[in-house]
Motif scaffolding. Sequence first.
Motif, PDB file in Angstrom:
ATOM      1  N   PHE A 114       0.772  -1.238   0.133  1.00  0.00           N
ATOM      2  CA  PHE A 114       0.029   0.011   0.019  1.00  0.00           C
ATOM      3  C   PHE A 114       0.981   1.350   0.147  1.00  0.00           C
ATOM      4  O   PHE A 114       1.734   1.371   0.869  1.00  0.00           O
ATOM      5  CB  PHE A 114      -0.975   0.151   1.395  1.00  0.00           C
ATOM      6  N   LEU A 115       0.712   2.065  -0.959  1.00  0.00           N
ATOM      7  CA  LEU A 115       1.319   3.561  -1.059  1.00  0.00           C
ATOM      8  C   LEU A 115       0.624   4.601  -0.604  1.00  0.00           C
ATOM      9  O   LEU A 115      -0.460   4.717  -1.548  1.00  0.00           O
ATOM     10  CB  LEU A 115       2.002   3.648  -2.338  1.00  0.00           C
ATOM     11  N   HIS A 116       0.816   5.672   0.085  1.00  0.00           N
ATOM     12  CA  HIS A 116       0.049   6.624   0.459  1.00  0.00           C
ATOM     13  C   HIS A 116       0.736   7.908  -0.088  1.00  0.00           C
ATOM     14  O   HIS A 116       1.628   8.067   0.285  1.00  0.00           O
ATOM     15  CB  HIS A 116      -0.103   6.782   2.018  1.00  0.00           C
ATOM     16  N   PHE A 117      -0.197   8.726  -0.854  1.00  0.00           N
ATOM     17  CA  PHE A 117       0.100   9.796  -1.508  1.00  0.00           C
ATOM     18  C   PHE A 117      -0.467  11.110  -0.863  1.00  0.00           C
ATOM     19  O   PHE A 117      -1.761  10.927  -1.080  1.00  0.00           O
ATOM     20  CB  PHE A 117       0.082   9.886  -3.073  1.00  0.00           C
ATOM     21  N   ASP A 118       0.119  11.820  -0.044  1.00  0.00           N
ATOM     22  CA  ASP A 118      -0.540  12.958   0.636  1.00  0.00           C
ATOM     23  C   ASP A 118      -0.026  14.263   0.157  1.00  0.00           C
ATOM     24  O   ASP A 118       1.209  14.549   0.198  1.00  0.00           O
ATOM     25  CB  ASP A 118      -0.669  12.827   2.294  1.00  0.00           C
ATOM     26  N   SER A 119      -0.816  15.156  -0.510  1.00  0.00           N
ATOM     27  CA  SER A 119      -0.387  16.569  -1.065  1.00  0.00           C
ATOM     28  C   SER A 119      -0.073  17.542   0.325  1.00  0.00           C
ATOM     29  O   SER A 119       0.155  18.722   0.294  1.00  0.00           O
ATOM     30  CB  SER A 119      -1.376  17.264  -1.824  1.00  0.00           C
ATOM     31  N   MET A 120      -0.591  17.056   1.559  1.00  0.00           N
ATOM     32  CA  MET A 120      -0.140  17.902   2.838  1.00  0.00           C
ATOM     33  C   MET A 120       0.502  16.643   3.528  1.00  0.00           C
ATOM     34  O   MET A 120      -0.076  16.176   4.491  1.00  0.00           O
ATOM     35  CB  MET A 120      -1.502  18.361   3.300  1.00  0.00           C
ATOM     36  N   MET A 121       1.792  16.207   3.460  1.00  0.00           N
ATOM     37  CA  MET A 121       2.396  15.156   4.065  1.00  0.00           C
ATOM     38  C   MET A 121       2.222  14.821   5.513  1.00  0.00           C
ATOM     39  O   MET A 121       2.615  15.841   6.165  1.00  0.00           O
ATOM     40  CB  MET A 121       3.551  14.930   3.556  1.00  0.00           C
ATOM     41  N   GLY A 122       1.608  13.730   5.984  1.00  0.00           N
ATOM     42  CA  GLY A 122       1.558  13.727   7.466  1.00  0.00           C
ATOM     43  C   GLY A 122       0.205  14.110   7.954  1.00  0.00           C
ATOM     44  O   GLY A 122      -0.437  13.360   8.839  1.00  0.00           O
ATOM     45  N   VAL A 123      -0.611  14.976   7.282  1.00  0.00           N
ATOM     46  CA  VAL A 123      -2.049  15.361   7.671  1.00  0.00           C
ATOM     47  C   VAL A 123      -2.794  13.849   7.652  1.00  0.00           C
ATOM     48  O   VAL A 123      -3.534  13.741   8.428  1.00  0.00           O
ATOM     49  CB  VAL A 123      -2.579  16.472   7.033  1.00  0.00           C
ATOM     50  N   ASN A 124      -2.785  13.208   6.474  1.00  0.00           N
ATOM     51  CA  ASN A 124      -4.001  11.888   6.560  1.00  0.00           C
ATOM     52  C   ASN A 124      -3.289  10.600   6.798  1.00  0.00           C
ATOM     53  O   ASN A 124      -3.693   9.778   6.575  1.00  0.00           O
ATOM     54  CB  ASN A 124      -4.319  11.803   5.088  1.00  0.00           C
ATOM     55  N   ASN A 125      -2.150  10.659   7.542  1.00  0.00           N
ATOM     56  CA  ASN A 125      -1.367   9.573   7.613  1.00  0.00           C
ATOM     57  C   ASN A 125      -2.323   8.757   8.740  1.00  0.00           C
ATOM     58  O   ASN A 125      -2.281   7.212   8.403  1.00  0.00           O
ATOM     59  CB  ASN A 125       0.071   9.645   8.330  1.00  0.00           C
ATOM     60  N   MET A 190       2.457  -4.478   3.099  1.00  0.00           N
ATOM     61  CA  MET A 190       3.118  -3.550   3.804  1.00  0.00           C
ATOM     62  C   MET A 190       2.388  -2.181   3.465  1.00  0.00           C
ATOM     63  O   MET A 190       1.731  -2.106   2.420  1.00  0.00           O
ATOM     64  CB  MET A 190       4.672  -3.429   3.450  1.00  0.00           C
ATOM     65  N   PHE A 191       2.809  -1.137   4.378  1.00  0.00           N
ATOM     66  CA  PHE A 191       2.343   0.356   3.815  1.00  0.00           C
ATOM     67  C   PHE A 191       3.466   1.174   4.095  1.00  0.00           C
ATOM     68  O   PHE A 191       4.464   1.059   4.946  1.00  0.00           O
ATOM     69  CB  PHE A 191       1.451   0.657   5.251  1.00  0.00           C
ATOM     70  N   THR A 192       3.544   2.098   3.236  1.00  0.00           N
ATOM     71  CA  THR A 192       4.544   3.005   2.958  1.00  0.00           C
ATOM     72  C   THR A 192       3.913   4.603   2.818  1.00  0.00           C
ATOM     73  O   THR A 192       3.217   4.735   2.062  1.00  0.00           O
ATOM     74  CB  THR A 192       5.598   2.898   1.968  1.00  0.00           C
ATOM     75  N   GLU A 193       4.490   5.441   3.371  1.00  0.00           N
ATOM     76  CA  GLU A 193       4.089   7.002   3.229  1.00  0.00           C
ATOM     77  C   GLU A 193       4.885   7.519   2.273  1.00  0.00           C
ATOM     78  O   GLU A 193       6.128   7.693   2.623  1.00  0.00           O
ATOM     79  CB  GLU A 193       4.182   7.518   4.593  1.00  0.00           C
ATOM     80  N   CYS A 194       4.609   7.878   1.022  1.00  0.00           N
ATOM     81  CA  CYS A 194       5.303   8.314  -0.097  1.00  0.00           C
ATOM     82  C   CYS A 194       5.813   9.701   0.064  1.00  0.00           C
ATOM     83  O   CYS A 194       4.916  10.440   0.570  1.00  0.00           O
ATOM     84  CB  CYS A 194       4.690   7.694  -1.371  1.00  0.00           C
ATOM     85  N   GLU A 195       6.862  10.047  -0.158  1.00  0.00           N
ATOM     86  CA  GLU A 195       7.414  11.449  -0.263  1.00  0.00           C
ATOM     87  C   GLU A 195       6.717  12.196  -1.512  1.00  0.00           C
ATOM     88  O   GLU A 195       7.026  11.742  -2.677  1.00  0.00           O
ATOM     89  CB  GLU A 195       8.637  11.481  -0.394  1.00  0.00           C
TER      90      GLU A 195
END
Length: 261
Positions: A114-125, A190-195
């Motif tokens: 799972f890859l998470h893409f967030d345009s305000m990184m960390g807010v929706n983690n 797995m889960f990763t918070e993408c930059e």
Amino acid sequence: MESNYRDIVLTDLEVDTLKGPCYLSDQIIAFYFAYLSGSFNTKKTDTLLVPPFISLLIANSEDTTCVEDYVKSWEMSSERLVLFVVNDIIEDCSGGDGGNHWSILVYDRTKNLFLHFDSMMGVNNFSALKLYDALKEFMGPGGESLSPHASSKKQRKKKKNVPYVKRGSKATQPPAIGESEATAVAGLPMFTECETAPQQQNGYDCGLYVLAIARAICQWSSQEHNRTDMISTIEKNVDYSVEMKMRSEVLEIIQEISADN
């Protein structure tokens, strides 16, 4: 007056959110996901774009049986790529218009990741991990439930040992989950918070970035997957022009479809 496309109904009020600096509704995102599905023939590329309200129902469900039913009915476990929408809503999720921020969570079956893409990184983690936690038992590479069917509400409420990324931090490598959980269920995704770059410059364009990232992924899946990787395609095609152009592009699509109908 209403606009209709593949059972997605858009009111004038929702369409008007594309004309000014406004937070996008779930229906606008659902419409564009349906449009991308048709434009890129996602059935052929084994790519599924899940409407926002389904993602929200899964994330907030207390019953794993219901989650499993959604996974089966939408055939999520047989797709190569599955795109989910993340929202930070914490109460009533029936409408999808609550919350303050949209982001996108992508399941890549080829990597069981799972890859998470967030345009305000960390807010929706936190919200992304909540959705991941609801789905991970049913999205293994074999496409079957990875836990006994009897593990229901009681197990879901148990504290999970999953990666956590603090608001504003950056993670360029997939963080490892705890060894005990990794070995408890073979094949656990797995889960990763993408930059994610760029980061939005205001508090209301998050939905536009979700649309742009989804479009880049569909483009990669249908045309470029043999030449480059998915993240490189996102980086190449998603920039600050999203905030200037995406609203008018989607609005033009809606107007063309309405004219044809």
